[in-house]
Write a protein that holds these residues in place. Structure first.
Motif, mmCIF file in Angstrom:
data_model
loop_
_atom_site.group_PDB
_atom_site.id
_atom_site.type_symbol
_atom_site.label_atom_id
_atom_site.label_comp_id
_atom_site.label_asym_id
_atom_site.label_seq_id
_atom_site.Cartn_x
_atom_site.Cartn_y
_atom_site.Cartn_z
ATOM 1 N N PRO A 1 0.797 -1.238 0.000
ATOM 2 C CA PRO A 1 0.000 0.000 0.000
ATOM 3 C C PRO A 1 0.823 1.280 0.000
ATOM 4 N N ASN A 2 2.079 1.204 0.437
ATOM 5 C CA ASN A 2 2.854 2.432 0.618
ATOM 6 C C ASN A 2 3.280 3.100 -0.685
ATOM 7 N N ALA A 3 3.300 2.348 -1.783
ATOM 8 C CA ALA A 3 3.604 2.969 -3.074
ATOM 9 C C ALA A 3 2.506 3.965 -3.442
ATOM 10 N N LEU A 4 1.252 3.536 -3.368
ATOM 11 C CA LEU A 4 0.129 4.423 -3.678
ATOM 12 C C LEU A 4 -0.045 5.505 -2.621
ATOM 13 N N LEU A 5 0.177 5.163 -1.353
ATOM 14 C CA LEU A 5 0.045 6.160 -0.295
ATOM 15 C C LEU A 5 1.062 7.277 -0.482
ATOM 16 N N GLY A 6 2.267 6.922 -0.916
ATOM 17 C CA GLY A 6 3.283 7.934 -1.176
ATOM 18 C C GLY A 6 2.891 8.821 -2.345
ATOM 19 N N LEU A 7 2.334 8.227 -3.401
ATOM 20 C CA LEU A 7 1.901 9.007 -4.564
ATOM 21 C C LEU A 7 0.759 9.956 -4.206
ATOM 22 N N SER A 8 -0.104 9.539 -3.301
ATOM 23 C CA SER A 8 -1.262 10.368 -2.949
ATOM 24 C C SER A 8 -0.866 11.618 -2.180
ATOM 25 N N MET B 1 -8.740 1.877 1.012
ATOM 26 C CA MET B 1 -8.333 0.496 0.726
ATOM 27 C C MET B 1 -7.160 0.076 1.609
ATOM 28 N N ALA B 2 -6.218 0.985 1.829
ATOM 29 C CA ALA B 2 -5.093 0.676 2.721
ATOM 30 C C ALA B 2 -5.595 0.454 4.146
ATOM 31 N N LYS C 1 13.134 11.015 2.709
ATOM 32 C CA LYS C 1 11.725 10.801 2.405
ATOM 33 C C LYS C 1 11.344 9.393 2.840
ATOM 34 N N VAL C 2 10.205 9.259 3.538
ATOM 35 C CA VAL C 2 9.735 7.934 3.961
ATOM 36 C C VAL C 2 9.197 7.187 2.737
ATOM 37 N N ILE C 3 9.718 5.995 2.511
ATOM 38 C CA ILE C 3 9.353 5.197 1.344
ATOM 39 C C ILE C 3 8.423 4.046 1.701
#
Length: 390
Positions: A141-148, A169-170, A337-339
């Motif tokens: 989920p963190n890929a999309l959360l980072g993009l958001s 969703m996350a 940056k938190v990844i």
């Protein structure tokens, strides 16, 4: 085996429960004993802050789970499908996440334009978008959360809908809900503000506080969303609850119906938290977005009034104390940056890129803080202060 012992998520903890085992080494938590009775909400926050995700309670010595909170691994909602996607790191998932995020943005833009002209929403059009988003969430989920976190204030309504969907969703994934429910909350999130297509632009984009009369008109978007979505064949109750209840408050002071506590569905209660979190972290024409860590503190403060405090803790579990995309200062004076988020939420995976002392860029490098004792996060930094855009 003692039938009184239950393994539960830390999000299900409440005052009066007896901790039988914190499921971590004595040196890694701030308590004198491994077993004790929870007396304050502060103790629960300390457990979460220590990065503990599961604990064992003794229901003979303290309170049991609430009736509406099924045991971990035994709820029908926690059923995991056999074809769940393989797990990836946030960086490995980033390419597919960008495609899914872009696809969702294009869809919501077209859908709102069509809704403005009175066209009905077809679930067949929504499903492929949600499928791509949900599969990415299940992989990491963190890929999309980072993009958001990357937002543009001039297209807020569209990006808010996509970000809302991703966060929902996350959130659902973190709670162990089924893939079916994850998709349904995603659909509800994507469509929740469809009623704003009927809100006058001068009110929707007003760069200042709304007058009481204007606020009455703004609140109408929830009712309009419900009316529009009632015409969507096959839309689930879960999706509808999100659209209809995301402005209801736990203490009954929300709108449009003033529902209170258990009168609001689980998904409506989740949506209320997500809506406020996303709105406060976004840049708008009339205010600069707050840092996620600051907003999380506000959510905790409003637990019990605006929000269900148990679900606030669960939401923090889903996004992390340092959510993906956050900017942090390390104790070696490097900006990062938190990844990705680890089980220990205090020690995420970060990407360093700047020496804050010399204000000079350094080669980008991934660091998993959970594997290092010497490097730690000192504080959260503001993107605006450092003029950082990712």
């Amino acid at each position: 085996m003692n039938d009184m012992l239950k393994k539960i998520s830390v999000s299900q903890l409440r005052e009066g429960m007896y901790i039988h085992d914190l499921k971590c080494d004595w040196l890694n938590h701030p308590f004198v004993l491994n077993s004790f009775k929870l007396k304050t909400d502060t103790e629960i926050r300390k457990i979460i802050a220590a990065g503990i995700t599961l604990v064992e309670i003794d229901t003979e010595k303290g309170l049991d789970l609430l009736v509406e909170e099924p045991q971990l691994e035994k709820s029908p909602l926690t059923k995991v499908v056999d074809n769940q996607p393989k797990k990836f790191t946030a960086l490995e998932e980033m390419g597919k996440a960008k495609v899914a995020f872009s696809m969702a943005g294009e869809f919501i833009t077209d859908m709102m334009s069509n809704a403005k002209m009175g066209q009905h929403i077809e679930l067949e059009q929504v499903n492929p978008v949600i499928n791509k988003l949900s599969q990415s969430i299940l992989r990491n989920p963190n890929a999309l959360l980072g993009l958001s976190r990357i937002r543009s204030m001039d297209v807020y309504t569209f990006e808010h809908s996509v970000s809302f969907s991703v966060l929902m969703m996350a959130f659902a994934k973190s709670m162990g809900l089924s893939e079916k429910i994850i998709c349904e909350v995603g659909i509800g999130g994507l469509l929740h503000d469809i009623g704003k297509t009927l809100t006058p632009d001068e009110i929707l984009n007003k760069p200042g506080k709304l007058t009481p009369e204007e606020f009455v008109i703004m609140k109408q978007h929830v009712v309009d969303s419900r009316k529009i979505l009632e015409k969507t064949v096959g839309l689930s109750k879960v999706s509808m609850d999100i659209a209809a209840q995301h402005h209801e408050k736990y203490d009954g002071n929300g709108y449009p119906l003033g529902l209170k506590g258990g009168q609001i569905s689980l998904y409506g209660q989740m949506a209320a938290i997500v809506d406020v979190y996303d709105a406060l972290t976004a840049d708008r024409c009339y205010h600069e977005g707050k840092e996620p860590s600051e907003v999380l503190k506000l959510l905790v403060k409003w637990g019990g009034t605006h929000f269900n405090p148990r679900l606030v803790r669960e939401f923090i579990q889903s996004v992390g104390i340092y959510p993906a995309g956050s900017l942090v200062m390390l104790n070696n004076h490097h900006l990062a940056k938190v990844i990705d988020i680890n089980d220990n939420m205090l020690k995420p995976v970060v990407e360093v890129f700047l020496n804050a002392k010399t204000r000079s860029y350094i080669p980008r490098k991934l660091i998993d803080l959970s594997k290092l004792d010497t490097i730690k996060i000192l504080k959260v930094e503001s993107h605006a202060k450092w003029n950082v855009v990712f």
